[in-house]
Scaffold this active site. Sequence first.
Site, PDB file in Angstrom:
ATOM      1  N   TYR A  11       0.808  -1.242   0.000  1.00 29.62           N
ATOM      2  CA  TYR A  11       0.000   0.000   0.000  1.00 29.62           C
ATOM      3  C   TYR A  11       0.835   1.284   0.000  1.00 29.62           C
ATOM      4  O   TYR A  11       2.037   1.225   0.140  1.00 29.62           O
ATOM      5  CB  TYR A  11      -1.090  -0.041   1.058  1.00 29.62           C
ATOM      6  CG  TYR A  11      -0.771  -0.009   2.528  1.00 29.62           C
ATOM      7  CD1 TYR A  11       0.493   0.217   3.027  1.00 29.62           C
ATOM      8  CD2 TYR A  11      -1.819  -0.205   3.441  1.00 29.62           C
ATOM      9  CE1 TYR A  11       0.719   0.264   4.391  1.00 29.62           C
ATOM     10  CE2 TYR A  11      -1.588  -0.169   4.810  1.00 29.62           C
ATOM     11  CZ  TYR A  11      -0.317   0.073   5.275  1.00 29.62           C
ATOM     12  OH  TYR A  11      -0.110   0.119   6.610  1.00 29.62           O
ATOM     13  N   GLU A  12       0.186   2.385  -0.246  1.00 26.79           N
ATOM     14  CA  GLU A  12       0.862   3.678  -0.493  1.00 26.79           C
ATOM     15  C   GLU A  12       1.847   3.591  -1.664  1.00 26.79           C
ATOM     16  O   GLU A  12       2.911   4.202  -1.632  1.00 26.79           O
ATOM     17  CB  GLU A  12       1.600   4.170   0.757  1.00 26.79           C
ATOM     18  CG  GLU A  12       0.738   4.417   1.953  1.00 26.79           C
ATOM     19  CD  GLU A  12      -0.385   5.392   1.723  1.00 26.79           C
ATOM     20  OE1 GLU A  12      -0.288   6.187   0.769  1.00 26.79           O
ATOM     21  OE2 GLU A  12      -1.367   5.343   2.469  1.00 26.79           O
TER      22      GLU A  12
END
Lengths: 601, 601
Positions: free
Chosen positions: A442-443
């Site tokens: 994620y990110e």
Amino acid sequence: MAQVIADRRDVDFVLHEQLNAADLSKNEKFAEFNKKTIDMIVTEARSLAVKEFLPINKEGDEIGATFDGGKVAVPESFKKAYDLLREGEWTAMTEDPEYGGQGMPQVVSRAANDYFQGANYAFMLYAGLTHGAGRLVEVFGTQEQKETYLKKLYTGEWSGTMLLTEAEAGSDVGALTTTAVKNPDGTYSISGSKIFISGGEHDMTENIIHPVLARIEGAPPGTRGISLFLVPKYRVNADGSLGDFNDVVCTGIEEKMGIHGSSTCSLTLGGKGKCIGTLLGQENKGMSAMFVMMNEARLLVGMQAFGCATASYMSALNYAKERIQGRPLTAGKDASVGGVPIIRHPDVRRQLMNMKVMVEGMRSLHYYVGYCQDMAVLAGTEEEKEKYEGLVDILTPIAKGYGTDKAFEVCSHGVQVYGGYGYTKEYPVEQYLRDCRITMIYEGTNGIQAMDLFGRKMTMKKGKLVMDLFGEIMKTVNAAKAIDSLKDAAEKVEASLNKLGEAARHLGKTAMENVDLAFAYAYPLMEVTGDVVMGWMLLWRAVIAAQKLEAKPKDAAFYQGQIKSVEFFVNVFLPVALGKVNSMLATNGAAVEIEDASFGG
Amino acid sequence: MAQVIADRRDVDFVLHEQLNAADLSKNEKFAEFNKKTIDMIVTEARSLAVKEFLPINKEGDEIGATFDGGKVAVPESFKKAYDLLREGEWTAMTEDPEYGGQGMPQVVSRAANDYFQGANYAFMLYAGLTHGAGRLVEVFGTQEQKETYLKKLYTGEWSGTMLLTEAEAGSDVGALTTTAVKNPDGTYSISGSKIFISGGEHDMTENIIHPVLARIEGAPPGTRGISLFLVPKYRVNADGSLGDFNDVVCTGIEEKMGIHGSSTCSLTLGGKGKCIGTLLGQENKGMSAMFVMMNEARLLVGMQAFGCATASYMSALNYAKERIQGRPLTAGKDASVGGVPIIRHPDVRRQLMNMKVMVEGMRSLHYYVGYCQDMAVLAGTEEEKEKYEGLVDILTPIAKGYGTDKAFEVCSHGVQVYGGYGYTKEYPVEQYLRDCRITMIYEGTNGIQAMDLFGRKMTMKKGKLVMDLFGEIMKTVNAAKAIDSLKDAAEKVEASLNKLGEAARHLGKTAMENVDLAFAYAYPLMEVTGDVVMGWMLLWRAVIAAQKLEAKPKDAAFYQGQIKSVEFFVNVFLPVALGKVNSMLATNGAAVEIEDASFGG
């Protein structure tokens, strides 16, 4: 008693001996944060983490966030912990005191976060997102938006999120379809569906503020037509009290491999009624606004993974010292020699060394990035500011991409040191491994981090960022060369740095002829950059340790451990990094040339 | 429709083009197993795996084995699956038909297991242990023991286990404390507690047969005093019917990271009543008997991990072909170019290539080890038999230790290719990663595999095993050198082989002076040996593919994929392996020299 989560001696070493964090207090902005205050902050954070957050980490995993009819419940124990986090004012450590922050240097907040993330990263996610949403309001909000939201976010009274991803728009944010239609009063009616929203719904705060990426009717396609909106779960009346439900409906939460305590929500905005948002920043400038938050979020993700890694290392180390199993190899057939703690076995030591060098190097890196953020704020000249911001920029994909990869490896070693017990839920290490795995995704997946490093950060300002980084590394190398016991290590770090430069230039040239081919090697380039940065950090530590050892200090074992770390790293990790450089220089095209059909399936 | 679990084309390639498995049917022992029969077996195994075992893999994970008052229940769906496994006579594929086996060549059973393990490895564990227990009875049992147990085990009517581990005796089996006291009738009364017993209790069969390691009263300490016993859950009457409960009590099952469908039991023997066992093999020779089973079990563990890896690869590959996300790099700013399947992105291709080469190389390795087992059985001379047995011996720690490490990496790539979805339980890849993790630990941790390779297998018979292995590798290298398009790859495999030999000799010498130091590098030695073996297998495949391509076959893409695989491997993996060799040759002692206190904590 054995320490858990993080080794306080090492935390203090990075703060006070490597980065001299207390020197920041010479500047008015950080005047309060002298050594005594810093130590007190770390002690309090550690105490809270060890006593309150760590004990409920397993409960967070086992009970997890639960979904029922649009409502999400967190484990009961999280609520008390959240109150304690708020009471201690840990929700906005580095932010402006005017808005409820503590105004702490970033580098100090890293030390607190070392313990917080390591204790219970799923729980800390709620606060992390909240802080990020607050930052967006602080940087891009109107005075009215700030007055309405900022203090409540920074103090954690309300929580925040980050609504980017949609089912068909993940890595490709520009593909999103959530729309915003302007109302006569200047607000916007938002409609669309978002997924993978951490903390998108829960029962710890009375309101949740969602920064939402959406496309205003008629805006251009792709990322150029994306705007950012502030969308509260409950509308806020002029007097600050809560108004009507704003039709942000949670339609479900994800069942995941880990971080079960963190709710990962699907949200539908404006599906039935009206969902009203206000523009945050300028029309069609949502992506660049979001990137401000994203870069900070990426650094936080690095810390989340690091938290898992340091906690896993401390667990495995303690276990290895206590668990008696097997006789020493040196005993041969001498039956009178009995079992020993497994830390006496060379292969276990090898694993612990792998964990140690990564945890130490990564701790230095994360704190150093925080230190650079502080130095950029304090910078007296534009040039200095630019330099430190550049160092933060180029080290972000290392802290996130390389850092989370290596943290996952550390967590896997942690399981392995425990043997069969490590695979059971009786010990915490398998949870660290599961929790840690998402940080690689994620990110911005780590593949995207690698592209960011190679395609953006390394080429920004004609390569100034990378040259500044190399310059900083060479300062340490030169200092180490002057110390006899570190000369060999220094030369090995320097040689790797030079080879890294060669590989980066080679791939840069390759990109002009064959962009796909070059980018097929962006990942190993990130890996080797990370290895060199680790070598730098460990060498830096060793330089300090060598100096301190001259005075024959009482805790010589700690400093000797620093010398051993760099010795191990340059002899075990850097040869492998050089192998990767050779692979990059060869730039074989099989991965891009192979026909799709040849993959099989 | 896209294939799942394994690529049938690749399975057939290894069976029929690389190993010519049907040629084994020229020998009377395997006369039935001509190409047609082999293909039928694979087709049936695949059909059963895809239709029956794969669909319940998630249920096995979610419901798992459950414990209540000494009883263990498996998910209901497992019972039907177990019946189908028995009906198809898949429980003892390679065993003597006289005792209910199918008498199949090992290499053919590998292909069936490719699908079975990949479909549902937690479920298959019950059958795997049962088969292992049967092997012990076959090899070491008295005529009476065989008559009582063997057919029932091989047909799966009763299941079997393997009782080694105790709370204080894991890697150090010699520390076990379970005791056996001889009764006047020649049986033994067993008492003790065992842990981590896969399939130790469940409700799929009416009886469970436990081979148990225990120490006869007065026997020497350590492994020299361990004997093996056969202990049924229910005693067996003279007519074969079930008698009294034999006081083997399940006291609990482990909560684990994965393989939830497999019950991991704590068992107490003779805790309240009487637990009667019969000696299997000779007194105090239990360890060597158990090693017969353990070596086979280690090869099976390699296949379990491989099952996760191949299933993960097929999932990720199918997903990468379908999932539209992001524009191609080559499109630059041309906004008219839309999203593409993610397989078009170079970094995704890099990941898929990593998975492809490992899955292909590992498939070849596992099948080849089976082939060597078959050739040892068929060998006309003692010399030939010894050679093939030696190849199996030296490749076992590679198939288990290196194989499970790499399978875990492949499974992690599988999660990564899916992005955020890969972390959710919506897709199977996160389960593969969790399930796979135990394979690096049980049946001897991978650290123990590395010690086995370096300390035992490489030195056995004055290094004959390793020389035979190198000889086989050089046959392929020489064949490849004669093919222009493979000359470069062949030279790179050869160079790595030579460097591996150098490293092994160097560490062998080091061991004579400093055993701890040498063994701190046993692990990288195993890794590099594994890399060279992978290079060999991929080169072998490419030699065949190059020859086949001359005829311009219809499925040229498959063969071209083989050329690309070896090209990728020698240019991306082997340079890293050479880096590890350099590290071994430097043999830095930091990991063994560092003081325990310097690790921190």
